[in-house]
Each structure stands twice: as structure tokens, then as C-alpha cells.
Design a protein around this motif. Structure first.
Motif, PDB file in Angstrom:
ATOM      1  N   MET B   4       0.813  -1.215   0.000  1.00 45.27           N
ATOM      2  CA  MET B   4       0.000   0.000   0.000  1.00 45.27           C
ATOM      3  C   MET B   4       0.848   1.267   0.000  1.00 45.27           C
ATOM      4  N   THR B   5       1.917   1.221   0.759  1.00 47.40           N
ATOM      5  CA  THR B   5       2.747   2.428   0.826  1.00 47.40           C
ATOM      6  C   THR B   5       3.433   2.669  -0.514  1.00 47.40           C
ATOM      7  N   VAL B   6       3.832   1.583  -1.168  1.00 46.69           N
ATOM      8  CA  VAL B   6       4.444   1.730  -2.494  1.00 46.69           C
ATOM      9  C   VAL B   6       3.432   2.344  -3.460  1.00 46.69           C
ATOM     10  N   ARG B   7       2.261   1.791  -3.454  1.00 49.04           N
ATOM     11  CA  ARG B   7       1.196   2.288  -4.326  1.00 49.04           C
ATOM     12  C   ARG B   7       0.895   3.756  -4.069  1.00 49.04           C
ATOM     13  N   LEU B   8       0.815   4.094  -2.784  1.00 53.85           N
ATOM     14  CA  LEU B   8       0.497   5.476  -2.423  1.00 53.85           C
ATOM     15  C   LEU B   8       1.545   6.427  -2.983  1.00 53.85           C
ATOM     16  N   LEU B   9       2.794   6.080  -2.789  1.00 53.86           N
ATOM     17  CA  LEU B   9       3.873   6.945  -3.274  1.00 53.86           C
ATOM     18  C   LEU B   9       3.819   7.065  -4.799  1.00 53.86           C
ATOM     19  N   GLY B  13       3.127  10.355  -7.401  1.00 45.10           N
ATOM     20  CA  GLY B  13       4.292  10.725  -8.193  1.00 45.10           C
ATOM     21  C   GLY B  13       5.578  10.933  -7.416  1.00 45.10           C
ATOM     22  N   LEU B  14       5.728  10.214  -6.325  1.00 39.69           N
ATOM     23  CA  LEU B  14       6.984  10.309  -5.564  1.00 39.69           C
ATOM     24  C   LEU B  14       7.783   9.028  -5.739  1.00 39.69           C
ATOM     25  N   LYS B  46      16.015   2.929  12.627  1.00 41.46           N
ATOM     26  CA  LYS B  46      16.124   2.105  11.424  1.00 41.46           C
ATOM     27  C   LYS B  46      17.102   2.697  10.413  1.00 41.46           C
ATOM     28  N   PHE B  47      17.147   4.029  10.373  1.00 42.93           N
ATOM     29  CA  PHE B  47      18.037   4.718   9.441  1.00 42.93           C
ATOM     30  C   PHE B  47      18.903   5.707  10.205  1.00 42.93           C
ATOM     31  N   PRO B  48      20.009   5.243  10.739  1.00 44.64           N
ATOM     32  CA  PRO B  48      20.827   6.083  11.628  1.00 44.64           C
ATOM     33  C   PRO B  48      21.302   7.376  10.975  1.00 44.64           C
ATOM     34  N   ARG B  49      21.342   7.407   9.653  1.00 37.36           N
ATOM     35  CA  ARG B  49      21.859   8.601   8.985  1.00 37.36           C
ATOM     36  C   ARG B  49      20.754   9.450   8.369  1.00 37.36           C
ATOM     37  N   ILE B  50      19.515   9.136   8.683  1.00 31.54           N
ATOM     38  CA  ILE B  50      18.425   9.901   8.070  1.00 31.54           C
ATOM     39  C   ILE B  50      18.483  11.357   8.525  1.00 31.54           C
ATOM     40  N   SER B  51      18.101  12.225   7.612  1.00 32.45           N
ATOM     41  CA  SER B  51      18.140  13.655   7.908  1.00 32.45           C
ATOM     42  C   SER B  51      16.742  14.183   8.212  1.00 32.45           C
ATOM     43  N   LEU B  52      16.689  15.167   9.090  1.00 29.81           N
ATOM     44  CA  LEU B  52      15.409  15.819   9.390  1.00 29.81           C
ATOM     45  C   LEU B  52      14.815  16.406   8.119  1.00 29.81           C
ATOM     46  N   LYS B  53      15.663  16.881   7.257  1.00 31.87           N
ATOM     47  CA  LYS B  53      15.191  17.462   6.010  1.00 31.87           C
ATOM     48  C   LYS B  53      14.369  16.467   5.205  1.00 31.87           C
ATOM     49  N   THR B  54      14.802  15.228   5.207  1.00 39.01           N
ATOM     50  CA  THR B  54      14.074  14.188   4.488  1.00 39.01           C
ATOM     51  C   THR B  54      12.674  14.013   5.070  1.00 39.01           C
ATOM     52  N   VAL B  55      12.603  14.049   6.379  1.00 37.49           N
ATOM     53  CA  VAL B  55      11.314  13.908   7.040  1.00 37.49           C
ATOM     54  C   VAL B  55      10.408  15.088   6.682  1.00 37.49           C
ATOM     55  N   TYR B  56      10.922  16.288   6.828  1.00 36.45           N
ATOM     56  CA  TYR B  56      10.131  17.474   6.489  1.00 36.45           C
ATOM     57  C   TYR B  56       9.697  17.437   5.034  1.00 36.45           C
ATOM     58  N   ASN B  57      10.627  17.074   4.170  1.00 34.40           N
ATOM     59  CA  ASN B  57      10.331  17.048   2.745  1.00 34.40           C
ATOM     60  C   ASN B  57       9.215  16.068   2.419  1.00 34.40           C
ATOM     61  N   THR B  58       9.333  14.881   2.953  1.00 29.55           N
ATOM     62  CA  THR B  58       8.319  13.873   2.665  1.00 29.55           C
ATOM     63  C   THR B  58       6.965  14.263   3.236  1.00 29.55           C
ATOM     64  N   GLU B  64       0.769  18.104   0.600  1.00 23.91           N
ATOM     65  CA  GLU B  64       0.383  18.730  -0.673  1.00 23.91           C
ATOM     66  C   GLU B  64      -0.561  17.830  -1.453  1.00 23.91           C
ATOM     67  N   ALA B  65      -0.245  16.556  -1.438  1.00 19.25           N
ATOM     68  CA  ALA B  65      -1.030  15.591  -2.199  1.00 19.25           C
ATOM     69  C   ALA B  65      -2.339  15.242  -1.493  1.00 19.25           C
ATOM     70  N   GLY B  66      -2.512  15.764  -0.278  1.00 18.84           N
ATOM     71  CA  GLY B  66      -3.755  15.512   0.444  1.00 18.84           C
ATOM     72  C   GLY B  66      -3.803  14.145   1.105  1.00 18.84           C
ATOM     73  N   GLU B  67      -2.659  13.486   1.231  1.00 17.85           N
ATOM     74  CA  GLU B  67      -2.636  12.162   1.849  1.00 17.85           C
ATOM     75  C   GLU B  67      -2.582  12.227   3.366  1.00 17.85           C
ATOM     76  N   ILE B  68      -2.039  13.315   3.877  1.00 20.05           N
ATOM     77  CA  ILE B  68      -2.013  13.518   5.325  1.00 20.05           C
ATOM     78  C   ILE B  68      -2.428  14.961   5.605  1.00 20.05           C
ATOM     79  N   GLN B  69      -2.732  15.240   6.855  1.00 21.96           N
ATOM     80  CA  GLN B  69      -3.081  16.604   7.251  1.00 21.96           C
ATOM     81  C   GLN B  69      -1.951  17.220   8.054  1.00 21.96           C
TER      82      GLN B  69
END
Lengths: 143, 143
Positions: B4-9, B13-14, B46-58, B64-69
Motif C-alpha cells: 500500500m505504501t508503495v502504491r500510495l507513493l 508521483g513520488l 532504522k536509518f541512523p543517517r536519516i536527515s530531518l530534512k528528508t522527514v520534512y520534505n516527505t 500537498e497531495a492531500g494524503e495527510i493533514q
DNA sequence: TAGTAATTTATAATCATTGTCATTATGCAA
DNA sequence: TTGCATAATGACAATGATTATAAATTACTA
């Protein structure tokens, strides 16, 4: 009516200072939903040494006392509304302006009577905000 | 249901990245209305090197896509809600938790049908939020 | 499987808001 | 009216959420 601002401050237990009086007069009848910075930059012409802290402090006190509304609608900054009567707001993502939306506007199927309700699910409600976001008429027409 | 998450993305168009999948799985069914920082700190295991920017971006892309509020209810930070269905929120000033308030709850005199309305006063509406603030049941009982 | 365009990450920057603290002004009491 | 305790102000630094930049990496298309 300087008298009203003095009375207002006294009623909510705040000392009457020239800065606070000027801030209240600036806010009185103001429909622009200014930010703290907006208010500060106007007060500076009258009080060249006024501090942003003073503006924030006074606004917070007025909001606590229920004399003004602190709006959580602009994603970049707090906006303030001297109109304490129940009404709603629209935020334009393009120009950043905040517009009033009368509670009685026809699109509301029923009368919310939001502020008459003491609690929701057992929680004590202090404030209610109905916020719309989108693109305002003018920005839409400019494409 | 990783599928489902793959489909959603793909639908919005992500590109499908492990970080985005993990973020979506974290959000799925989540009723805590987490902040970006909350989400980040869970993803770090799970991702020790993940950036906050990635979280904000996603999160921004999903909103924008209306999938979350994206909720403007917590004065300190943005909060996110994977439930895109019309419902409202209560913010506790003491503990900072955000609770869902069903749209059908009895205190609403009428049915808002907020999202069915294309515009207010000629403005184009993209999102609507009905926000309550106060003291939650638990915090009230603790005095 | 290679190419390219998006994504991620590390890092720095921004900027609204808050904290600190010395100075000043307000309002009450004598 | 004056003096005093206390609140308010202002200068300045600090905080902290969010955003920008740019280089390295990855996902997807052909």
C-alpha cells in the motif's frame, strides 16, 4: 477613546503604560490580523525604543484575558485579532492575508454555537478556531 | 502492507525510497499526531543517517497531495495526521497531546460538510481545520 | 545497464519567539 | 504627595523549529 483602553487594561489587571495604550489603539477595529512584527513596526514610529518583547508580552496577556484572539492559521507566525466575537478565518497561501469569515455565512449548514460548549469528550475547551486555507479571490483572479 | 505504501507513493508521483516507506508505515494508523521531530527520532533507529530534512520534505509532499493533514494547532510545532477523513482536533495546553474529535460528535449542531464547499466569499478553499484548545480530561483530573 | 533527475544527507542559515536581567515606571499606601 | 514594592520595559542573547545549500547517492526510465 483612550478611556476605553485604560479601562480594558485595568479590568484585566494590567498596568496602564503608554506602550500598551498605543498597542490597543492600533488593534482597535483592525481587520488585518497583524503579526507581532507588524504591530511592532507601527509602534516604533511612536516609541523608537520599544522592544519586540514588550509587544509579545502584551499580546500574550491580552489573549490570556480573552480580549484578543491568537490565530493559529498562518504557518509562519502568530496573527492577532482584536475581534473576540465568534467568527472564523481564511488564510491565503499566496498573499498571506487573513480574512474574516462570518459565523453566519451560508455555507455553514448549521449554527455551530461553538463557544457555548463547555467540553468535548470530557476535555475542557477554552478556545475554538475554524480555519480555512486556500487562494483568495484576488490572487485567484491574477491567476 | 508494504504494498500500500508503495502504491500510495507512486500514485502521487513520488519515488519509492526506503525512508519514505518507513515513514508511511510509521504514520499508518497513528493517532498520536506526531511532530516532524517525533517521526525523525523513530526513524533514526532504522536509518541512523536519516536527515530531518528528508522527514520534512516527505511530510510536505504528502500534505500537498492531500494524503495527510498538517495541523496548525500546536503553538510550538506542526503536527501531522495520517487520517485524511474529515474530523477535528483538540489540543491540550498542559500535556501537549492532540486528540481527534469526530465530526459527528453531538456538540456540533449541524453537519458542517466543510470539505464539500468549493469557496467562501469567493476564495478558493483547499483545507479546513476546526481546532479546539483547552485542558484535557486527564490533566483536568490531576488538577 | 547507463543516464538523469530526484532524493538524501550533512551542514549552515533563517527567523519567530522566548529568556535574562538591569533599568524604569506604575499604582498603592502612608 | 511622596516613597516603595512590584510589574513592565528594553537591550541583548538564546532557543528551537524549519528551510536552504550543495555534494553524494539512489530510483526509475529507456
Amino acid at each position: 477613546m483612550q478611556y476605553m483602553t485604560v479601562r480594558l487594561l485595568q479590568r484585566i489587571g494590567l498596568k496602564v503604560t503608554p506602550q500598551r495604550q498605543a498597542l490597543l489603539e492600533l488593534l482597535n477595529g483592525n481587520k488585518t490580523h497583524p503579526s507581532a512584527e507588524d504591530i511592532y513596526s507601527k509602534l516604533v514610529s511612536k516609541f523608537p525604543r520599544i522592544s519586540l518583547k514588550t509587544v509579545y508580552n502584551t499580546l500574550a496577556r491580552l489573549a490570556e484575558a480573552g480580549e484578543i484572539q491568537e490565530l493559529d492559521i498562518d504557518p509562519y507566525r502568530k496573527r492577532f485579532d482584536p475581534n473576540a466575537a465568534p467568527h472564523h478565518h481564511f488564510y491565503c497561501k499566496i498573499c498571506g492575508r487573513v480574512f474574516d469569515v462570518a459565523q453566519g455565512d451560508s455555507f455553514l449548514a448549521g449554527d455551530l454555537n461553538l463557544l457555548d460548549r463547555a467540553d468535548v469528550n470530557g476535555h475542557q475547551i477554552d478556545t475554538v478556531q475554524l480555519n480555512f486555507k486556500g487562494v483568495c479571490k484576488e490572487c485567484k483572479e491574477k491567476r
